[in-house]
Design an enzyme around this catalytic site. Structure first.
Site, PDB file in Angstrom:
ATOM      1  CG  HIS A 170      44.073  42.569  47.126  1.00  0.00           C
ATOM      2  ND1 HIS A 170      43.575  43.209  48.243  1.00  0.00           N
ATOM      3  CD2 HIS A 170      43.380  43.062  46.063  1.00  0.00           C
ATOM      4  CE1 HIS A 170      42.609  44.046  47.862  1.00  0.00           C
ATOM      5  NE2 HIS A 170      42.479  43.975  46.553  1.00  0.00           N
ATOM      6  CB  ALA A 172      42.665  45.279  51.408  1.00  0.00           C
ATOM      7  CG  HIS A 173      39.994  46.750  49.075  1.00  0.00           C
ATOM      8  ND1 HIS A 173      40.604  47.241  47.947  1.00  0.00           N
ATOM      9  CD2 HIS A 173      40.463  47.517  50.090  1.00  0.00           C
ATOM     10  CE1 HIS A 173      41.409  48.238  48.262  1.00  0.00           C
ATOM     11  NE2 HIS A 173      41.333  48.422  49.565  1.00  0.00           N
ATOM     12  CE1 TYR A 175      37.360  41.636  45.019  1.00  0.00           C
ATOM     13  CE2 TYR A 175      38.796  43.318  45.933  1.00  0.00           C
ATOM     14  CZ  TYR A 175      37.816  42.936  45.036  1.00  0.00           C
ATOM     15  OH  TYR A 175      37.298  43.855  44.159  1.00  0.00           O
TER      16      TYR A 175
HETATM   17  C1  LIG Z   1      40.015  51.465  38.811  1.00  0.00           C
HETATM   18  C2  LIG Z   1      40.480  51.023  40.162  1.00  0.00           C
HETATM   19  C3  LIG Z   1      40.877  49.696  40.347  1.00  0.00           C
HETATM   20  C4  LIG Z   1      41.327  49.272  41.607  1.00  0.00           C
HETATM   21  N1  LIG Z   1      41.795  47.983  41.752  1.00  0.00           N
HETATM   22  C5  LIG Z   1      42.398  47.605  42.907  1.00  0.00           C
HETATM   23  C6  LIG Z   1      43.086  46.364  43.009  1.00  0.00           C
HETATM   24  O1  LIG Z   1      43.190  45.575  42.046  1.00  0.00           O
HETATM   25  N2  LIG Z   1      43.664  46.070  44.191  1.00  0.00           N
HETATM   26  C7  LIG Z   1      43.596  46.890  45.272  1.00  0.00           C
HETATM   27  O2  LIG Z   1      44.125  46.571  46.335  1.00  0.00           O
HETATM   28  N3  LIG Z   1      42.962  48.102  45.194  1.00  0.00           N
HETATM   29  C8  LIG Z   1      42.402  48.478  44.028  1.00  0.00           C
HETATM   30  N4  LIG Z   1      41.853  49.748  43.917  1.00  0.00           N
HETATM   31  C9  LIG Z   1      41.981  50.682  45.041  1.00  0.00           C
HETATM   32  C10 LIG Z   1      43.240  51.555  44.848  1.00  0.00           C
HETATM   33  O3  LIG Z   1      44.425  50.792  44.994  1.00  0.00           O
HETATM   34  C11 LIG Z   1      43.304  52.700  45.875  1.00  0.00           C
HETATM   35  O4  LIG Z   1      43.377  52.172  47.168  1.00  0.00           O
HETATM   36  C12 LIG Z   1      42.105  53.631  45.750  1.00  0.00           C
HETATM   37  O5  LIG Z   1      41.886  54.010  44.413  1.00  0.00           O
HETATM   38  C13 LIG Z   1      42.305  54.882  46.593  1.00  0.00           C
HETATM   39  O6  LIG Z   1      43.378  55.642  46.093  1.00  0.00           O
HETATM   40  P1  LIG Z   1      43.071  57.009  45.267  1.00  0.00           P
HETATM   41  O7  LIG Z   1      42.090  57.765  46.102  1.00  0.00           O
HETATM   42  O8  LIG Z   1      44.412  57.658  45.169  1.00  0.00           O
HETATM   43  O9  LIG Z   1      42.488  56.605  43.955  1.00  0.00           O
HETATM   44  C14 LIG Z   1      41.363  50.175  42.698  1.00  0.00           C
HETATM   45  C15 LIG Z   1      40.956  51.497  42.497  1.00  0.00           C
HETATM   46  C16 LIG Z   1      40.527  51.936  41.249  1.00  0.00           C
HETATM   47  C17 LIG Z   1      40.131  53.372  41.062  1.00  0.00           C
END
Ligand SMILES: Cc1cc2nc3c(=O)[nH]c(=O)nc-3n(C[C@H](O)[C@H](O)[C@H](O)COP(=O)(O)O)c2cc1C
Length: 367
Positions: A170, A172-173, A175
């Protein structure tokens, strides 16, 4: 046959054999008390494996550092009890014909607004900043950095030993790994910091090299990256294709096989003058396979879901146009697979009328 048939062609890479191009996106669920995945967690992943998801990427699961998690119910990827839980998960997924990667994670100094729980010290981050100008903890020492790199490598080794088919880092985002990439949170003046992405990417590259040394040359390693940060959605690591190449190529050289390019809306172009998205550019620039993600099959994006917004099923036509053009190899789906374990099966079989809305209420339980 479904109009989405192109997404249901097999994909092979190194030893990885996926039945189709649908990836379950990593999604933190916080149903692992004390860091140990339960039988319910195992069953949750098994159902998706049994219902035509080509590759499951687990929720973020943390490496062995005191402050790697931001919630006590986030699973660990270390220690006998947690690894026994993960062994059950991968056995279950394999018995259903699935393929799976754990997403190895360290939150760094990013805090979780949805809990008041605080991780034990030390908080790890490049410069003791949770966001630009916001002090939280101290800059990591050299030994903390070395220990963290080793913790990622050890977790990757454990994943391979348990029988997971590949791993995802991970990065990204906003972290920990991303806190090193971002100059807003990385103000170091040693070899892990500097004015360009090659310098700020050294922490990730060192992790990739250590992981690669642990798992060997043939084991697939995915890295997830995003231009945006949870601390600031407008931030962009690379302003131009050249800057993006300078960011990604050293990571490919260090051992990243597949780039998982996180966008909130997959159709948004990265740079002026082209409609290519992040995954499209990453593939073009590095020649590596890429995964796209972001509002696939849904009308609204995921950050709004945390604010309570529901989404409706949406057309896959634009996704298919880009896929058919060869922009990316795999397509990750997040929320749609939280509320409906059979989403991929329904799309494969053209049962589009059976797809349901995503409601944030679905986050309250594992179905
Ligand atoms: C409840 C939730 C938890 C998430 N946790 C993570 C995570 O642990 N790691 C990560 O890289 N992205 C996480 N994401 C982002 C998702 O992997 C994904 O990139 C994002 O939901 C966009 O996809 P979608 O539009 O199909 O939901 C999370 C998203 C949601 C909704």
């Amino acid at each position: 046959m479904s109009h989405a048939a192109p997404l249901f062609q097999p994909f092979t890479f190194k030893g990885l054999k996926l039945a189709n191009r649908i990836v379950m996106a990593p999604m933190t669920r916080s149903f692992s008390p004390g860091g140990v995945p339960t039988k319910e967690v195992s069953e949750y992943y098994r159902k998706r494996a049994a219902s035509a998801v080509g590759l499951i990427v687990s929720e973020g699961t943390v490496v062995q550092r005191p402050s790697a998690a931001n919630d006590p119910d986030v699973p660990h990827f270390w220690g006998d009890a947690a690894l026994a839980g993960w062994q059950d998960v991968i056995n279950n997924v394999h018995s259903a014909g699935g393929v799976m990667a754990p997403q190895l994670w360290h939150v760094g100094a990013a805090r979780n607004p949805r809990t008041t729980w605080t991780a034990p010290s030390p908080i790890d981050s490049p410069s003791g900043l949770s966001r630009p100008g916001k002090q939280f903890g101290e800059p990591m020492t050299d030994s903390a950095i070395a220990d963290t790199i080793a913790a990622f490598a050890k977790a990757a080794g454990a994943a391979k030993r348990l029988g997971f088919d590949c791993i995802e880092l991970h990065g990204a985002h906003g972290y920990l790994i991303d806190q090193f990439f971002w100059d807003g949170t990385n103000q170091r003046d040693d070899r892990f910091g500097g004015s360009d992405l090659v310098a700020r990417g050294r922490f990730a590259a060192d992790i990739l090299k250590a992981v690669r040394a642990e798992v060997g040359p043939d084991y697939p390693v995915i890295i997830r990256l995003s231009q945006w940060k949870q601390q600031d959605y407008s931030v962009r690591m690379a302003q131009t294709p050249d800057e993006m190449a300078a960011w990604l190529q050293p990571l490919a050289d260090a051992g990243a096989d597949i780039f998982h390019c996180s966008q909130r809306r997959f159709w948004e172009p990265e740079f002026d003058g082209s409609d290519l998205n992040f995954a499209g550019w990453a593939k073009k620039l590095t020649g590596r396979p890429t995964i796209t993600v972001g509002s696939v099959g849904l009308s609204g994006e995921f950050i709004a879901a945390f604010g309570g917004e529901s989404s409706k099923p949406a057309s896959l036509d634009e996704l298919l146009r880009r896929f058919d053009r060869g922009d990316f190899d795999l397509v990750a789906v997040g929320r749609a697979l939280i509320s409906d374990p059979d989403w991929a099966l329904k799309v494969r079989d053209g049962r589009m009328a059976e797809l349901s809305d995503f409601s944030p209420a679905a986050l309250a339980s594992l179905v």
